[in-house]
Design a protein around this motif. Structure first.
Motif, short mmCIF file in Angstrom:
data_model
loop_
_atom_site.label_atom_id
_atom_site.label_comp_id
_atom_site.label_asym_id
_atom_site.label_seq_id
_atom_site.Cartn_x
_atom_site.Cartn_y
_atom_site.Cartn_z
N ILE A 79 0.99 -0.96 0.43
CA ILE A 79 0.18 0.12 -0.03
C ILE A 79 0.86 1.20 0.18
N ALA A 213 -8.80 -2.17 4.84
CA ALA A 213 -8.39 -1.41 3.70
C ALA A 213 -9.63 -1.35 2.51
N SER A 216 -10.35 1.89 4.60
CA SER A 216 -9.56 3.19 3.87
C SER A 216 -9.92 3.84 2.73
N CYS A 261 -5.32 1.08 -1.25
CA CYS A 261 -5.64 -0.06 -0.89
C CYS A 261 -6.59 -1.02 -2.21
N ILE A 284 -1.61 4.07 7.26
CA ILE A 284 -2.98 4.72 6.40
C ILE A 284 -3.98 5.24 7.46
#
Length: 377
Positions: A79, A213, A216, A261, A284
């Motif tokens: 990421i 993920a 986010s 993501c 993140i």
């Protein structure tokens, strides 16, 4: 980088003029981010398997998770790479905002990497000691807060001829004429609290395949829209929100983060081939907090990241209630069957996929509420 290389040639070739536009560069960034994650994902996962970088699962956690032990972790590296590379490629590199978020992502990603590495080498669920992790997060918050206080000439470097707002002001959702102004030492502490709190909130949410993920990506896209609007004079004036010079570059970073993501989610969807680990979750969360600070939208963060707030609140409530009842009755009691909140729903019989999808849907609902604040003012 492309902006600086190609825009000077726009007078000779009008095709290069498109690189002036945030929307074009944002589209390029999100596609690039997804392709970077998709292309390098298999090799990163293969390398992690070869190095036996496997997840250590808590024995006291849900029993269905014991089968995940040994699944490659530290996938957050994917990421970080898929966000940083497109950002440096498509965003303006003379922007304070660009470097602020890139440094935050890499700083906290490195901190999470150290935590994951220690977990793996020790074969325990505890990695970096909590106080050291907190020191690393706090350090990043202090650096950003102090930079905003003492380097305002770099923060608002774009010469627009328009007034900018003091660094210590912040917007209040649903109100167009109400703002909060803090004394600068309190502002620095406020920035630090936002980054530390958001970093840990996303870290607590990362407990199911694809949950963190997906949430986010939703939060990043939502903030990306806000960054684009706040970076346009006409849109900011129409919506009665703060005009933030250079916020458009944050939109490019945010869609790159969303693309990274989503690319990671290709491999992290249930059943996961790789976990992001603290390398991804701390980075993140911290960078979403930094984005909220740079957009003067710290209170909006509680809405955009509503699911992260609920997850963190469930852990805090569980811990405090357990300690309080144990002190009063001698027997600790729990509000939830297990915290964070996603584990509670697993314990009452929801399948992991059901929890993930429903939490994603709630994340979308929180995003819609955030967008509603633009008109309900």
């Amino acid at each position: 980088m492309l902006y600086h290389l190609l825009v000077p040639w726009a007078d000779q070739n009008l095709a290069f003029n498109v690189f002036r536009y945030v929307t074009f560069r944002a589209a390029g960034a999100v596609v690039t981010a997804f392709l970077v994650a998709f292309w390098f994902g298999p090799s990163i996962i293969g390398r992690l398997r070869m190095l036996k970088v496997g997840q250590v699962v808590r024995t006291e956690g849900p029993q269905t998770h014991l089968g995940k032990s040994g699944t490659p972790t530290m996938g957050g590296v994917m990421i970080v790479l898929a966000t940083v590379i497109p950002t440096l490629l498509w965003a303006r590199l003379d922007s304070f905002n660009t470097w602020a978020v890139v440094i935050t992502l890499c700083w906290l990603g490195g901190l999470g990497f150290m935590d994951d590495y220690l977990k793996i080498t020790r074969k325990k669920t505890e990695g970096l000691k909590g106080r050291y992790k907190l020191m690393g997060q706090t350090g990043m918050g202090l650096v950003l807060g102090l930079a905003l206080v003492f380097l305002p000439q770099y923060v608002h470097h774009f010469d627009t001829g328009l007034p900018t707002y003091p660094f210590a002001w912040t917007q209040i959702p649903f109100f167009k004429t109400v703002h909060i102004s803090l004394w600068w030492p309190l502002y620095v502490l406020f920035v630090t609290f936002i980054i530390v709190g958001c970093s840990n909130a996303v870290n607590l949410t990362d407990g199911l395949d694809g949950l963190a993920a997906g949430l986010s990506a939703i939060a990043a896209v939502t903030f990306g829209v806000f960054a684009y609007l706040l970076g346009r004079v006409d849109a900011a004036n129409y919506l009665n929100v703060f005009y933030i010079p250079g916020a458009g570059e944050l939109a490019i970073f945010l869609v790159a983060l969303a693309g990274g993501c989503m690319g990671f989610l290709w491999f992290n969807a249930h059943p996961a081939e790789v976990f992001m680990g603290d390398t991804g979750s701390l980075a993140i969360g911290g960078v979403l907090g930094a984005i909220a600070v740079l957009l003067k939208a710290e209170f909006l963060l509680a809405i955009v990241g509503g699911m992260f707030v609920l997850e963190a609140a469930s852990v805090a409530a569980q811990t405090l209630y357990y300690k309080w009842t144990k002190r009063r009755t001698g027997v600790g009691r729990r509000i939830f069957r297990m915290a964070p909140l996603h584990h509670h729903f697993e314990q009452i019989g929801w399948h992991e996929n059901r929890v993930i999808i429903r939490f994603w849907l709630l994340g979308v609902m929180f995003a819609l509420v955030a967008f509603a604040t633009l008109k309900i003012r």
